[in-house]
Design an enzyme around this catalytic site. Structure first.
Site, mmCIF file in Angstrom:
data_model
loop_
_atom_site.group_PDB
_atom_site.id
_atom_site.type_symbol
_atom_site.label_atom_id
_atom_site.label_comp_id
_atom_site.label_asym_id
_atom_site.label_seq_id
_atom_site.Cartn_x
_atom_site.Cartn_y
_atom_site.Cartn_z
ATOM 1 N N TRP A 246 0.824 -1.216 0.000
ATOM 2 C CA TRP A 246 0.000 0.000 0.000
ATOM 3 C C TRP A 246 0.847 1.251 0.000
ATOM 4 O O TRP A 246 0.478 2.264 -0.600
ATOM 5 C CB TRP A 246 -1.006 -0.025 1.148
ATOM 6 C CG TRP A 246 -2.066 -1.056 0.907
ATOM 7 C CD1 TRP A 246 -2.292 -2.198 1.619
ATOM 8 C CD2 TRP A 246 -3.031 -1.062 -0.161
ATOM 9 N NE1 TRP A 246 -3.326 -2.902 1.062
ATOM 10 C CE2 TRP A 246 -3.799 -2.237 -0.020
ATOM 11 C CE3 TRP A 246 -3.307 -0.197 -1.214
ATOM 12 C CZ2 TRP A 246 -4.837 -2.567 -0.905
ATOM 13 C CZ3 TRP A 246 -4.336 -0.520 -2.086
ATOM 14 C CH2 TRP A 246 -5.076 -1.690 -1.933
ATOM 15 N N ASP B 279 -1.827 6.516 6.164
ATOM 16 C CA ASP B 279 -2.870 5.594 5.702
ATOM 17 C C ASP B 279 -3.111 4.600 6.839
ATOM 18 O O ASP B 279 -2.302 3.725 7.095
ATOM 19 C CB ASP B 279 -2.385 4.870 4.436
ATOM 20 C CG ASP B 279 -3.401 3.861 3.911
ATOM 21 O OD1 ASP B 279 -4.448 3.658 4.557
ATOM 22 O OD2 ASP B 279 -3.128 3.277 2.838
ATOM 23 N N LYS C 221 -12.267 -2.193 6.469
ATOM 24 C CA LYS C 221 -11.506 -3.097 7.323
ATOM 25 C C LYS C 221 -12.027 -3.020 8.760
ATOM 26 O O LYS C 221 -12.467 -4.011 9.305
ATOM 27 C CB LYS C 221 -10.011 -2.750 7.283
ATOM 28 C CG LYS C 221 -9.238 -3.316 6.096
ATOM 29 C CD LYS C 221 -9.573 -2.686 4.782
ATOM 30 C CE LYS C 221 -8.843 -3.308 3.610
ATOM 31 N NZ LYS C 221 -8.113 -2.325 2.804
HETATM 32 C C1 LIG Z 1 -7.578 -1.787 1.676
HETATM 33 C C2 LIG Z 1 -6.505 -0.745 1.762
HETATM 34 C C3 LIG Z 1 -6.438 0.310 0.851
HETATM 35 C C4 LIG Z 1 -7.374 0.440 -0.325
HETATM 36 O O1 LIG Z 1 -8.651 0.774 0.053
HETATM 37 P P1 LIG Z 1 -9.779 1.112 -1.055
HETATM 38 O O2 LIG Z 1 -10.951 1.450 -0.213
HETATM 39 O O3 LIG Z 1 -9.937 -0.109 -1.891
HETATM 40 O O4 LIG Z 1 -9.286 2.271 -1.833
HETATM 41 C C5 LIG Z 1 -5.434 1.251 1.030
HETATM 42 N N1 LIG Z 1 -4.567 1.168 2.037
HETATM 43 C C6 LIG Z 1 -4.604 0.157 2.935
HETATM 44 C C7 LIG Z 1 -3.605 0.106 4.047
HETATM 45 C C8 LIG Z 1 -5.581 -0.833 2.822
HETATM 46 O O5 LIG Z 1 -5.626 -1.833 3.709
#
Ligand SMILES: *Cc1c(COP(=O)(O)O)cnc(C)c1O
Length: 360
Positions: free
Chosen positions: A102, A172, A196
């Site tokens: 990511w 993030d 998540k």
């Molecule tokens: C799942 C995830 C993403 C992507 O999320 P989307 O909602 O599909 O854009 C980005 N960063 C991390 C750390 C993730 O776990």
């Protein structure tokens, strides 16, 4: 229906109590005679829903008053573009820490809009650790410092929040927000896709310090300007109303269950149990991540004999243990054990893993 435990990395398990509330309220939210999906996003019912969701989220993370909370669309991915467009200029240097999948997607997108400096990377040891902060090669005038606090695919989690000094710290937190205590005041901007640890996919939460708003570069699409969403209290366009409603119920569930500190204690217990099971298997299972950086949310592991992978997954499925297959880029297994995964689910998985190892 038989009891199952869902270890999906995302969209992921939601608290059962929340799903039952959604079911009970589906056709008639609080005597309104309407489903939340059918309500105007500007009506009094939904106004109450979004205000309560924001207030509860603020309470859970002790978000200071000089930060805005935004509920927007586009998942975490939108922020990969929004961050450089809003916080940097074309000539800015922006610092990124690369700890896995990511991080790299964020870096790739940022390169389209600014000059990216990779301050540190864990590629030298196959993504198995977080580089020591003292050795990071940060730029003098970076517009911000970006990192991913939990690499959902690799299973590497920061055990600390970096000290960024005067440089806005951007993170993030898609896969570990609300799983551990957090000092929001250290950050310029935090973002997280909801699917998540928060609620349904398509919704994305942003916590942003007010002084960072209002500087989007010329040409930024309106929908990608944080200030537009902040000024409209997340109602510039029609937001993902049902997702916000479910997220609000998850926040109430968290508050009723001791809040973030209680979740953190439970998450430590769940992760310890699973890693101990792996480490005590005499090599039948192994986890490639160095101990201090092992994620409490996403536990990747491999079977020493890969030929048993399919048998493991089939037997797990038959046992009601779902979605344990690792990401296609790394193979093996991954158990995602977010807030909504009960301790009992991890106990059942650990016992299953011990039995499977004995039998093979
Ligand atoms: C799942 C995830 C993403 C992507 O999320 P989307 O909602 O599909 O854009 C980005 N960063 C991390 C750390 C993730 O776990």
């Amino acid at each position: 229906m038989t009891q199952v435990y869902n270890f999906s990395s995302g969209p992921a398990v939601l608290p059962r109590d929340v799903l039952l509330t959604v079911q009970a309220e589906l056709t008639d939210w609080h005597g309104s005679g309407m489903c939340v999906m059918e309500m105007s996003h500007r009506g009094k019912e939904f106004t109450q829903i979004i205000h309560e969701a924001e207030a509860d989220f603020r309470k859970l993370l002790n978000i200071p008053a000089n930060y805005k909370v935004l509920f927007i669309q586009g998942g975490a991915h939108f922020n990969f573009s929004m961050i450089p467009l809003n916080l940097a200029t074309e000539t800015s240097v922006v610092d990124y820490v690369d700890t896995g999948h990511w991080s790299r997607i964020a870096i790739k997108e940022a390169r389209r809009y600014a000059n990216v400096n990779i301050a540190a990377s864990n590629e030298d040891r196959h993504g198995s650790y977080v580089p020591d902060e003292a050795g990071w090669k940060r730029s003098d005038n970076a517009a911000y410092l970006h990192y991913c606090s939990n690499e959902t695919i690799g299973g590497v989690e920061f055990p600390f929040a970096p000290e960024s000094g005067d440089t806005p710290l951007v993170c993030d937190m898609s896969s570990n927000i609300l799983s551990r205590t957090l000092d929001v005041s250290k950050f310029g901007l935090i973002y997280a896709g909801a699917q998540k640890n928060i609620g349904p996919s398509g919704l994305n939460l942003v916590i942003v310090r007010e002084d960072l708003l209002g500087n989007a570069r010329v040409g930024t699409p309106t929908m990608l300007d944080y200030q537009v969403h902040a000024a409209a209290d997340s109602l510039y366009n029609t937001p993902p109303t049902f997702g916000i409603y479910v997220a609000g119920l998850v926040f109430k569930w968290l508050l009723a269950n001791g809040g973030v500190p209680a979740m953190e204690a439970r998450n430590i217990e769940k992760a310890s149990l699973l890693y101990e099971t792996i480490d005590a298997s005499s090599g039948f299972y192994n986890c490639p991540i160095e101990r201090p950086f092992r994620s409490r949310m996403n536990v990747p592991f491999r079977l020493a004999d890969e030929a048993l992978d399919d048998a493991f997954l089939e037997a797990a499925q038959a046992h009601g243990l779902l979605q344990l297959k690792g990401h296609r880029s790394v193979g093996g297994m991954r158990a995602s054990i977010y807030n909504a995964m009960p301790l009992e689910g991890v106990r059942v998985l650990s016992e299953f893993m011990r039995d499977f190892a004995r039998g093979h």
